[in-house]
Scaffold this active site. Structure first.
Site, PDB file in Angstrom:
ATOM      1  N   GLY A 129     -20.912 -15.479  53.836  1.00  0.00           N
ATOM      2  CA  GLY A 129     -19.846 -14.775  53.287  1.00  0.00           C
ATOM      3  C   GLY A 129     -18.984 -15.593  52.330  1.00  0.00           C
ATOM      4  N   ASP A 154     -14.695 -25.466  64.926  1.00  0.00           N
ATOM      5  CA  ASP A 154     -14.446 -24.020  65.560  1.00  0.00           C
ATOM      6  C   ASP A 154     -12.972 -23.980  65.610  1.00  0.00           C
ATOM      7  OD1 ASP A 154     -13.959 -21.940  67.241  1.00  0.00           O
ATOM      8  OD2 ASP A 154     -15.635 -22.036  68.648  1.00  0.00           O
ATOM      9  N   ASN A 186     -10.529 -20.049  55.753  1.00  0.00           N
ATOM     10  CA  ASN A 186     -11.284 -18.672  55.619  1.00  0.00           C
ATOM     11  C   ASN A 186     -11.790 -18.270  56.909  1.00  0.00           C
ATOM     12  OD1 ASN A 186     -13.662 -17.122  53.879  1.00  0.00           O
ATOM     13  ND2 ASN A 186     -14.477 -18.161  55.427  1.00  0.00           N
ATOM     14  N   TYR A 239      -6.500  -6.385  63.514  1.00  0.00           N
ATOM     15  CA  TYR A 239      -6.674  -7.196  62.456  1.00  0.00           C
ATOM     16  C   TYR A 239      -5.669  -7.214  61.327  1.00  0.00           C
ATOM     17  CZ  TYR A 239      -9.370  -8.727  58.183  1.00  0.00           C
ATOM     18  OH  TYR A 239      -9.842  -9.322  56.888  1.00  0.00           O
ATOM     19  N   LYS A 247      -3.620 -10.722  60.245  1.00  0.00           N
ATOM     20  CA  LYS A 247      -3.354 -10.942  58.878  1.00  0.00           C
ATOM     21  C   LYS A 247      -1.975 -11.031  58.544  1.00  0.00           C
ATOM     22  CE  LYS A 247      -7.699 -11.927  57.808  1.00  0.00           C
ATOM     23  NZ  LYS A 247      -8.057 -13.272  57.709  1.00  0.00           N
TER      24      LYS A 247
END
Ligand code: NDP
Length: 320
Positions: free
Chosen positions: A54, A100, A127, A239, A243
């Site tokens: 990605g 991780d 990221n 989510y 963020k």
């Protein structure tokens, strides 16, 4: 024009503006950095989390294409090594290490390895991220994992990396891949408690404790099933909050870093890559992973990086 037509018209115009900006960016991306803009060299070390695929893979590719030594990290060793091999075979200086971001031991082993092998980090790109929300479905099934990865994991990684960020005249850089969904004052997707929103907006008094307490409250409500009436963002709730939290933490750290003396500065910013065609979105959206990586590269390499504690999209500052 009735209300629906007006809304459609507005949407069309917003789409046109986005398309125009995409074209501008592709032109900007074709302009190489000139010699006097380049503060970096092959000795410059960048670390990218969640880089096996990605946007993270593209950030690694583009930073390495600028002649920087990039450490591609991934929680799975085999896939990470394969991804690094693709770039190494293209002649790029890319190393691999397992990482991780929710695992303390993994972070510690990684940081000890970087210190031993490279002496420090010049650019850290956060990221790695997780979401179970695809399309208009709003799942909080994995809320704990989402908040734990996108907020607590990223925070943990940044904190572990701070002592490794290399002092330099141009300053070390931290860039986090965030999302417009985490905006405090998003038109459709926001925290409905005005007081809490104001507190989270008040950068002078913002604290890590307040951000943590907000996440704890949300996760408690998920557990006891009351989250739907908790006044949280209505779309991609877990989510969006994860963020929002990492954006707020970016501002907390920027304030803390601002008192560092010249030569030891760390600049920290976050950005939204747009709706990118990756596994996370089920390959929906207009933006390619290459384009989605662009603002991370631009922020990392800014020649005069006096910018810190800001939120960007398509190389422009946007509101938190
Ligand atoms: P992908 O799902 O393709 O990539 C996510 C990456 O994060 C994978 O490499 C994944 O590893 C890694 N990851 C997840 N959890 C961890 C962890 N605990 N430790 C280390 N790595 C981890 O999605 P994208 O490329 O789209 O997402 C990249 C970032 O961009 C995320 O932070 C996302 O929130 C953000 N973003 C994406 C948008 C989009 O439209 N795609 C929009 C706005 C923001 P693995 O392969 O092992 O699962």
């Amino acid at each position: 024009m009735d209300q629906t037509e007006k809304q459609l018209d507005k949407k069309e115009r917003a789409k046109e503006r986005r398309e125009k900006r995409r074209q501008e960016i592709s032109l900007l991306r074709s302009i190489p950095y000139s010699g006097n803009q380049k503060w970096w060299s092959a000795e410059t070390v960048a670390v990218v989390t969640g880089a096996n695929r990605g946007i993270g893979f593209q950030i690694t590719h583009q930073l390495a294409s600028q002649g920087i030594t990039v450490i591609l990290t991934s929680r799975e060793v085999a896939v990470g090594e394969e991804s690094a091999k693709v770039l190494q075979e293209g002649g790029l200086d890319v190393a691999f290490h397992q990482l991780d971001i929710v695992d303390d031991e993994s972070i510690n082993l990684f940081c000890a390895w970087v210190k031993e092998k490279y002496g420090g980090i010049d650019i850290l790109i956060n990221n790695a991220g997780y979401s179970l929300n695809i399309g208009s479905e709003n799942s909080v099934e994995a809320a704990e994992k989402v908040i734990n990865t996108n907020y607590y994991g990223t925070k943990k990684m940044i904190k572990a990396a701070i002592p490794l960020m290399r002092p330099s005249a141009q300053g070390a850089r931290i860039v986090t891949v965030s999302s417009r969904l985490g905006r405090l004052n998003g038109k459709r997707n926001r925290i409905y408690d005005d007081d809490l929103r104001k507190q989270l907006e008040d950068v002078d008094n913002l604290s890590e404790e307040l951000i943590d307490a907000t996440m704890t409250k949300f996760l408690e409500q998920v557990k006891d099933g009351t989250w739907t009436s908790g006044g949280w963002p209505q779309s991609n709730t877990d989510y969006s909050l994860s963020k929002l939290a990492i954006n707020a933490f970016t501002r907390v750290l920027a304030k803390e870093f601002s008192s560092r003396p010249e030569g030891e500065k760390i600049f920290i910013n976050c950005y939204c890559p747009g709706m990118v065609k990756t596994a996370m979105t089920g390959w929906a959206g207009q933006v390619t992973p290459e384009e989605g990586a662009d603002t991370a590269i631009w922020l990392s390499l800014l020649p005069d990086q006096a910018i810190s504690g800001k939120f960007f999209a398509e190389r422009r500052e946007i509101h938190f």
